[in-house]
Design a protein around this motif. Structure first.
Motif, PDB file in Angstrom:
ATOM      1  N   ILE A 186       0.957   8.430   2.844  1.00  0.00           N
ATOM      2  CA  ILE A 186       2.038   7.474   3.036  1.00  0.00           C
ATOM      3  C   ILE A 186       2.041   6.927   4.458  1.00  0.00           C
ATOM      4  O   ILE A 186       2.081   5.716   4.677  1.00  0.00           O
ATOM      5  CB  ILE A 186       3.385   8.136   2.692  1.00  0.00           C
ATOM      6  N   ILE A 187       1.960   7.807   5.447  1.00  0.00           N
ATOM      7  CA  ILE A 187       1.949   7.334   6.823  1.00  0.00           C
ATOM      8  C   ILE A 187       0.667   6.553   7.106  1.00  0.00           C
ATOM      9  O   ILE A 187       0.661   5.590   7.882  1.00  0.00           O
ATOM     10  CB  ILE A 187       2.107   8.515   7.816  1.00  0.00           C
ATOM     11  N   GLY A 188      -0.426   6.938   6.443  1.00  0.00           N
ATOM     12  CA  GLY A 188      -1.675   6.200   6.594  1.00  0.00           C
ATOM     13  C   GLY A 188      -1.555   4.775   6.089  1.00  0.00           C
ATOM     14  O   GLY A 188      -2.094   3.842   6.694  1.00  0.00           O
ATOM     15  N   SER A 189      -0.853   4.584   4.991  1.00  0.00           N
ATOM     16  CA  SER A 189      -0.656   3.242   4.447  1.00  0.00           C
ATOM     17  C   SER A 189       0.137   2.371   5.408  1.00  0.00           C
ATOM     18  O   SER A 189      -0.166   1.186   5.585  1.00  0.00           O
ATOM     19  CB  SER A 189       0.061   3.328   3.095  1.00  0.00           C
ATOM     20  N   VAL A 244      11.893  -0.273   6.192  1.00  0.00           N
ATOM     21  CA  VAL A 244      11.794   0.236   4.819  1.00  0.00           C
ATOM     22  C   VAL A 244      10.639   1.226   4.695  1.00  0.00           C
ATOM     23  O   VAL A 244      10.766   2.282   4.056  1.00  0.00           O
ATOM     24  CB  VAL A 244      11.623  -0.931   3.827  1.00  0.00           C
ATOM     25  N   CYS A 245       9.520   0.911   5.318  1.00  0.00           N
ATOM     26  CA  CYS A 245       8.362   1.805   5.255  1.00  0.00           C
ATOM     27  C   CYS A 245       8.676   3.156   5.899  1.00  0.00           C
ATOM     28  O   CYS A 245       8.412   4.219   5.311  1.00  0.00           O
ATOM     29  CB  CYS A 245       7.160   1.170   5.944  1.00  0.00           C
ATOM     30  N   LEU A 246       9.243   3.131   7.089  1.00  0.00           N
ATOM     31  CA  LEU A 246       9.556   4.382   7.779  1.00  0.00           C
ATOM     32  C   LEU A 246      10.653   5.155   7.052  1.00  0.00           C
ATOM     33  O   LEU A 246      10.621   6.393   6.985  1.00  0.00           O
ATOM     34  CB  LEU A 246       9.970   4.091   9.220  1.00  0.00           C
ATOM     35  N   GLY A 247      11.638   4.432   6.501  1.00  0.00           N
ATOM     36  CA  GLY A 247      12.687   5.096   5.736  1.00  0.00           C
ATOM     37  C   GLY A 247      12.140   5.782   4.498  1.00  0.00           C
ATOM     38  O   GLY A 247      12.540   6.904   4.156  1.00  0.00           O
ATOM     39  N   THR A 248      11.209   5.126   3.816  1.00  0.00           N
ATOM     40  CA  THR A 248      10.590   5.722   2.628  1.00  0.00           C
ATOM     41  C   THR A 248       9.771   6.949   3.000  1.00  0.00           C
ATOM     42  O   THR A 248       9.809   7.976   2.311  1.00  0.00           O
ATOM     43  CB  THR A 248       9.704   4.690   1.916  1.00  0.00           C
ATOM     44  N   SER A 293       0.825  -1.202   0.000  1.00  0.00           N
ATOM     45  CA  SER A 293       0.000   0.000   0.000  1.00  0.00           C
ATOM     46  C   SER A 293       0.864   1.258   0.000  1.00  0.00           C
ATOM     47  O   SER A 293       0.458   2.298  -0.536  1.00  0.00           O
ATOM     48  CB  SER A 293      -0.943   0.000   1.203  1.00  0.00           C
ATOM     49  N   LEU A 294       2.064   1.172   0.559  1.00  0.00           N
ATOM     50  CA  LEU A 294       2.985   2.305   0.514  1.00  0.00           C
ATOM     51  C   LEU A 294       3.327   2.668  -0.924  1.00  0.00           C
ATOM     52  O   LEU A 294       3.277   3.838  -1.316  1.00  0.00           O
ATOM     53  CB  LEU A 294       4.258   1.963   1.293  1.00  0.00           C
ATOM     54  N   GLY A 295       3.684   1.650  -1.729  1.00  0.00           N
ATOM     55  CA  GLY A 295       3.987   1.912  -3.132  1.00  0.00           C
ATOM     56  C   GLY A 295       2.797   2.477  -3.877  1.00  0.00           C
ATOM     57  O   GLY A 295       2.929   3.417  -4.678  1.00  0.00           O
ATOM     58  N   GLU A 309       8.857  12.723   2.907  1.00  0.00           N
ATOM     59  CA  GLU A 309       8.242  13.790   3.688  1.00  0.00           C
ATOM     60  C   GLU A 309       9.231  14.720   4.365  1.00  0.00           C
ATOM     61  O   GLU A 309       8.861  15.831   4.747  1.00  0.00           O
ATOM     62  CB  GLU A 309       7.321  13.180   4.754  1.00  0.00           C
ATOM     63  N   ARG A 310      10.486  14.296   4.535  1.00  0.00           N
ATOM     64  CA  ARG A 310      11.402  15.077   5.366  1.00  0.00           C
ATOM     65  C   ARG A 310      12.698  15.474   4.677  1.00  0.00           C
ATOM     66  O   ARG A 310      13.556  16.101   5.313  1.00  0.00           O
ATOM     67  CB  ARG A 310      11.746  14.285   6.652  1.00  0.00           C
ATOM     68  N   THR A 311      12.907  15.118   3.421  1.00  0.00           N
ATOM     69  CA  THR A 311      14.153  15.476   2.742  1.00  0.00           C
ATOM     70  C   THR A 311      13.879  16.466   1.609  1.00  0.00           C
ATOM     71  O   THR A 311      12.750  16.600   1.133  1.00  0.00           O
ATOM     72  CB  THR A 311      14.855  14.235   2.171  1.00  0.00           C
ATOM     73  N   LYS A 312      14.932  17.135   1.180  1.00  0.00           N
ATOM     74  CA  LYS A 312      14.805  18.123   0.113  1.00  0.00           C
ATOM     75  C   LYS A 312      14.390  17.465  -1.198  1.00  0.00           C
ATOM     76  O   LYS A 312      13.538  17.985  -1.923  1.00  0.00           O
ATOM     77  CB  LYS A 312      16.142  18.855  -0.057  1.00  0.00           C
TER      78      LYS A 312
END
Length: 293
Positions: free
Chosen positions: A244-247, A158-162, A30-32, A167-170
Motif C-alpha cells: 500500500i505504501i509502495g503504491s 485520502v491515500c495516507l488516510g487509507t 494503484s492503492l485500490g 496498517e495502523r487500526t484494529k
C-alpha cells in the motif's frame, strides 16, 4: 534564474505540477489495486472501468439531478462501491480458492462489458464536466489552477488516510488477518466473507473517487479507464504487488518522473514508466517496496 539545464524554469515547474496531478491519479488507482491484490489476491482488471464509472456517475448526477461536485464526491464513490460489493458477492467470492487467473479473466470480462455498455449509451467523444473551482495560485514562474492543487492535496490525504486505516487500526488488522488466517478471525466473532466483500467495495470506491476528481480535468469518456489502467498496473508492479505504501510513493514519484521526461526527452515520456518497470523487475522482482513470499 530563468533556465535549468537550458530548460525554462516555468516549463520545468509546470511539468512537475502536471506530474504530481497525474501521480495523484496513479496513486489513488494503484492503492485500490494493491488493497484488492494484497488482501483478496485478486488482479482486478475492472479497476479502470470502475474509475470510469465514478466519473460518469458524477456527470450523471449533475446532468440529470442537478447535483454538483460536492455531492458527487460523496455519492459517486458509494455507487461504485455498491456495484463492487454486488460484483464480489455474486462472482468473485466463488473464485478465491481457485487459480488467480479465473478472477483475472472475470474482471477483464466485466471491464469489457462495462466499457461497451457506456460506449453504446454515450459514444466515445466524451462528456464535459465543469470546473468546480475557479482561480489559482501564482507561483511567479507559473500559474497553477486551484482545482489542480485541490486534486493533489486531497489525493495525498485520502491515500495516507487509507494506509493508516489498514496498517495502523484494529479493524485494518482484522482485514489483513481475514485473508491470512480466516479461521482465527472467525474465532473473534468476525464475519470474514462480509469483511472481504466490504474490502473490495472500499477499494473500488477509491477508483470511483478518483474518477470524480478526474472528471473536471479530463473529458468523461468510456475510454478513460482503459487508457489509464495499464500504466497503473505498471505502477503497482514497480511499487510491489500488494504494498500500500509502495503504491502511494511510487504513484506520485512516477508521475513526477513522467512529467520531467516530457521536458528533457519528450519522445520517451510515454514509455518511461514501462522502462522503470522493466528495470525494477530485472533487479527487484518483488518491487521497490514488496516483500518476498
Amino acid at each position: 534564474m530563468d533556465t535549468i539545464f537550458g530548460v525554462p524554469l516555468a516549463a520545468l515547474v509546470g511539468q512537475v505540477v502536471i506530474g504530481l496531478i497525474n501521480g495523484a491519479f496513479y496513486a489513488l488507482m494503484s492503492l485500490g489495486l494493491s488493497i484488492i491484490f494484497g488482501l483478496l489476491h485478486v488482479v482486478n482488471f475492472a479497476h479502470g472501468a470502475q474509475y470510469m464509472m465514478g466519473a460518469f456517475v458524477a456527470w450523471g448526477l449533475l446532468e440529470y439531478f442537478g447535483l454538483g461536485y460536492g455531492w458527487a464526491l460523496i455519492l459517486a464513490p458509494l455507487v461504485v462501491a455498491v456495484f463492487g460489493v454486488l460484483m464480489e458477492r455474486v462472482f468473485l467470492r466463488h473464485l478465491y480458492h481457485v487459480d488467480h487467473v479465473y478472477a483475472l479473466l472475470l474482471t477483464f470480462g466485466v471491464a469489457l462489458l462495462m466499457e461497451g455498455a457506456f460506449r453504446l449509451k454515450f459514444g466515445v467523444s466524451g462528456q464535459p464536466y465543469p470546473n468546480p473551482m475557479q482561480g489559482g495560485l501564482d507561483l511567479s514562474v507559473t500559474f497553477v489552477p486551484l482545482y489542480r492543487v485541490w486534486v493533489i492535496g486531497v489525493a495525498l490525504a485520502v491515500c495516507l488516510g487509507t494506509w493508516y486505516f489498514i496498517e495502523r487500526t484494529k479493524l485494518g488488522a482484522y482485514l489483513r488477518a481475514a485473508n491470512e488466517n480466516p479461521n482465527l478471525v472467525r474465532s473473534f466473532g468476525v464475519n470474514v466473507p462480509r469483511m472481504l466483500m466490504l474490502t473490495y467495495g472500499l477499494a473500488v470506491g477509491l477508483a470511483g473517487f478518483g474518477g470524480v476528481m478526474a472528471a473536471p480535468i479530463y473529458q468523461v469518456s468510456p475510454l478513460m479507464g482503459s487508457n489509464l489502467i495499464i500504466v497503473v498496473f505498471a505502477v503497482v508492479v514497480i511499487g510491489g504487488m500488494g504494498s500500500i505504501i509502495g503504491s502511494i510513493i511510487t504513484g506520485f514519484g512516477l508521475g513526477v518522473i513522467e512529467g520531467l521526461t516530457k521536458v528533457f526527452y519528450p519522445e520517451g515520456a510515454s514509455v518511461v514508466i514501462f522502462v522503470v518497470m522493466i528495470l525494477t523487475l530485472a533487479f527487484r522482482p518483488n518491487g521497490l517496496f514488496g516483500r518476498a513470499d
